[in-house]
Design a protein around this motif. Structure first.
Motif, PDB file in Angstrom:
ATOM      1  N   VAL A 110       0.744  -1.142   0.049  1.00 14.98           N
ATOM      2  CA  VAL A 110       0.063   0.029   0.035  1.00 14.98           C
ATOM      3  C   VAL A 110       1.028   1.247   0.052  1.00 14.98           C
ATOM      4  CG1 VAL A 110      -1.632   1.406   1.185  1.00 14.98           C
ATOM      5  CG2 VAL A 110      -1.903  -1.099   1.165  1.00 14.98           C
ATOM      6  N   GLY A 111       1.896   1.286   0.817  1.00 19.98           N
ATOM      7  CA  GLY A 111       3.070   2.387   0.765  1.00 19.98           C
ATOM      8  C   GLY A 111       3.421   2.889  -0.642  1.00 19.98           C
ATOM      9  N   TYR A 112       3.695   1.857  -1.329  1.00 19.05           N
ATOM     10  CA  TYR A 112       4.368   1.910  -2.711  1.00 19.05           C
ATOM     11  C   TYR A 112       3.245   2.627  -3.620  1.00 19.05           C
ATOM     12  CZ  TYR A 112       7.271   1.158  -6.537  1.00 19.05           C
ATOM     13  OH  TYR A 112       8.088   1.457  -7.686  1.00 19.05           O
ATOM     14  N   LEU A 113       1.923   2.241  -3.467  1.00 18.92           N
ATOM     15  CA  LEU A 113       0.922   2.885  -4.129  1.00 18.92           C
ATOM     16  C   LEU A 113       1.128   4.558  -3.800  1.00 18.92           C
ATOM     17  CD1 LEU A 113      -2.226   0.759  -4.143  1.00 18.92           C
ATOM     18  CD2 LEU A 113      -0.329   0.851  -5.792  1.00 18.92           C
ATOM     19  N   GLU A 114       1.025   4.952  -2.337  1.00 19.47           N
ATOM     20  CA  GLU A 114       1.046   6.340  -2.236  1.00 19.47           C
ATOM     21  C   GLU A 114       2.324   7.002  -2.499  1.00 19.47           C
ATOM     22  OE1 GLU A 114       1.225   5.646   2.117  1.00 19.47           O
ATOM     23  OE2 GLU A 114      -0.978   5.397   2.262  1.00 19.47           O
ATOM     24  N   LYS A 115       3.438   6.090  -2.713  1.00 12.28           N
ATOM     25  CA  LYS A 115       4.678   6.792  -3.306  1.00 12.28           C
ATOM     26  C   LYS A 115       4.552   7.008  -4.726  1.00 12.28           C
ATOM     27  CE  LYS A 115       9.569   5.631  -4.241  1.00 12.28           C
ATOM     28  NZ  LYS A 115      10.724   4.579  -4.170  1.00 12.28           N
ATOM     29  N   LEU A 116       3.794   6.128  -5.524  1.00 13.61           N
ATOM     30  CA  LEU A 116       3.507   6.311  -7.086  1.00 13.61           C
ATOM     31  C   LEU A 116       2.753   7.581  -7.170  1.00 13.61           C
ATOM     32  CD1 LEU A 116       2.992   2.738  -8.487  1.00 13.61           C
ATOM     33  CD2 LEU A 116       4.524   4.240  -9.177  1.00 13.61           C
ATOM     34  N   ALA A 117       1.726   7.713  -6.422  1.00 15.73           N
ATOM     35  CA  ALA A 117       0.896   8.942  -6.397  1.00 15.73           C
ATOM     36  C   ALA A 117       1.477  10.198  -6.212  1.00 15.73           C
ATOM     37  CB  ALA A 117      -0.345   8.705  -5.217  1.00 15.73           C
ATOM     38  N   LYS A 118       2.562  10.016  -5.529  1.00 15.03           N
ATOM     39  CA  LYS A 118       3.302  11.605  -5.400  1.00 15.03           C
ATOM     40  C   LYS A 118       4.117  11.662  -6.215  1.00 15.03           C
ATOM     41  CE  LYS A 118       3.239  11.183  -0.383  1.00 15.03           C
ATOM     42  NZ  LYS A 118       4.364  11.284   0.971  1.00 15.03           N
ATOM     43  N   THR A 119       4.805  10.492  -6.952  1.00 15.27           N
ATOM     44  CA  THR A 119       5.666  10.578  -8.196  1.00 15.27           C
ATOM     45  C   THR A 119       4.678  11.061  -9.571  1.00 15.27           C
ATOM     46  OG1 THR A 119       7.123   8.963  -7.558  1.00 15.27           O
ATOM     47  CG2 THR A 119       6.849   9.288  -9.773  1.00 15.27           C
ATOM     48  N   GLY A 120       3.502  10.657  -9.508  1.00 21.99           N
ATOM     49  CA  GLY A 120       2.789  10.952 -10.860  1.00 21.99           C
ATOM     50  C   GLY A 120       2.279  12.257 -10.675  1.00 21.99           C
ATOM     51  N   ALA A 121       1.942  12.782  -9.202  1.00 24.59           N
ATOM     52  CA  ALA A 121       1.561  14.197  -9.014  1.00 24.59           C
ATOM     53  C   ALA A 121       2.835  15.178  -9.509  1.00 24.59           C
ATOM     54  CB  ALA A 121       1.297  14.708  -7.791  1.00 24.59           C
ATOM     55  N   ALA A 122       3.979  14.758  -9.311  1.00 26.64           N
ATOM     56  CA  ALA A 122       5.228  15.598  -9.560  1.00 26.64           C
ATOM     57  C   ALA A 122       5.413  15.524 -10.970  1.00 26.64           C
ATOM     58  CB  ALA A 122       6.367  14.958  -8.765  1.00 26.64           C
ATOM     59  N   ASN A 123       4.941  14.596 -11.618  1.00 25.48           N
ATOM     60  CA  ASN A 123       5.120  14.545 -12.956  1.00 25.48           C
ATOM     61  C   ASN A 123       3.831  15.225 -14.072  1.00 25.48           C
ATOM     62  OD1 ASN A 123       7.458  13.031 -13.008  1.00 25.48           O
ATOM     63  ND2 ASN A 123       6.425  11.160 -13.179  1.00 25.48           N
TER      64      ASN A 123
END
Length: 371
Positions: free
Chosen positions: A99-112
């Protein structure tokens, strides 16, 4: 010896997009292809997914050109009648630890610049897709699918309408500089020597080998390449999903995911198989590991659902300074050979990014012309 403005090596989706962009910019263009048809390599052996731009390091070329290319590609497909669908994707956490990895992906996507991502809990995810068994999911509404061959035909049509030409069965055997630019020599049944002002190496898996055949290019300008084979298995029954379903990524790829084609046929893959030669046969014994991966999020998949489909090979190059591998768009300022642009490591999301990559190549070409 005849001369043209630009030669593009490789008639995959990126090479055709580059040829189109150069032709529409008023350049005399010839796209040369070693095979006897367009798009026989990576361009026709992939998931046909339009990526949103979630996975890539912020500030990387992959992130920038995927997000830009996604929007360009949706608009292009709509205006040219290319089959596509904004189907959406769920990246799923099959265990609490993920689940934590999904949260990390969401932040990366938003930064992009991917601003439509939605984190879902288990109940919300399974309300969207009742056949799932997951702990959470990340919804990407702007992910889609595209008819890659239809896209390549449209790009080729645009290029030819702008005066560009395609030469099939014309492998480049060598190239080197002369007083007016570059000289390219092709093999095949009708060998040709052709001069040009600009050579774009968009040969995909063959790009490093072609670069090594260019006289004067420093050896250290060519990255070491490895090949990651991805095997796909088709699903014999209708899958109970409306979205693409992705697990969290794995080293070398995005995990064994479910994609749908425009007819609704489901297929699973790719896995990651590091290979030393190009062999596209799908090993049936890889089914066991793939089934185990799929069962983590779709428990009801049956052994007889899956059968060997097809495979593709991704042109992997190393990352730089400990970073993830990125696209490389290498011009004369980088390697010192006038009139040469190399494209290395154009793996996923190369299909999504093709129009944005082409725009960037034209920008480099203009800089070359202006000196």
């Amino acid at each position: 010896m005849d001369r043209v403005d630009c030669i593009v090596a490789g008639a995959g989706v990126v090479g055709l997009a580059v040829g189109r962009a150069l032709a529409q910019a008023g350049r005399e263009v010839v796209v040369v292809e070693a095979a006897d048809a367009i798009g026989t390599g990576t361009s026709s052996r992939n998931s046909e997914v339009i990526h949103a731009g979630i996975y890539y390091d912020p500030g990387s070329l992959k992130a920038e050109l995927c997000v830009k290319g996604r929007d360009l590609l949706y608009a292009y497909c709509a205006s040219h009648g290319v089959g596509h669908k904004r189907i959406g994707k769920l990246i799923v956490a099959a265990s609490p630890e993920e689940v934590g990895y999904l949260e990390k992906l969401a932040k990366t996507g938003a930064a992009n610049g991917v601003n439509d991502l939605v984190l879902l809990d288990a109940a919300q995810a399974m309300a969207l897709e009742p056949a799932l068994a997951v702990h959470a999911a990340l919804l990407s509404p702007s992910t889609g699918i595209v008819d890659s061959h239809g896209l390549m035909l449209a790009l080729l049509g645009d290029m030819e309408a702008a005066g560009g030409m395609l030469a099939l069965s014309s492998p480049i055997v060598s190239a080197g500089s002369d007083a007016e630019g570059l000289v390219v020599r092709t093999g095949g049944a009708e060998p040709l020597t052709l001069g040009c002002r600009l050579l774009v190496n968009a040969a995909g898996l063959d790009a490093p080998a072609l670069a090594r055949a260019i006289d004067g290019l420093p050896a250290d300008a060519v990255p070491r390449e490895t090949m990651a084979k991805g095997n796909y298995f088709t699903c014999g029954r209708k899958v109970p999903f409306r979205h693409l379903i992705y697990p969290v990524p794995e080293p070398g790829g995005l995990g064994t995911h479910l994609t749908l084609d425009l007819a609704g046929q489901g297929r699973f893959g790719p896995d990651v198989e590091w290979v030393g030669e190009r062999r596209y046969e799908v090993d049936p014994t890889r089914k066991g590991a793939m089934m185990a991966s799929i069962r983590r999020y779709w428990p009801d998949v049956r052994e007889d659902d899956l059968s060997p489909g097809y495979s593709g090979i991704r042109p992997k190059i190393p990352g730089v300074d400990g970073k993830a591998p990125d696209f490389v768009i290498q011009g004369p300022a980088d390697h010192g050979v006038p009139g040469l642009i190399n494209l290395f490591g154009i793996e996923s999301p190369g299909l999504t990014s093709c129009l944005a990559i082409a725009e960037r190549v034209v920008e480099v070409e203009v800089a070359v012309v202006e000196g």
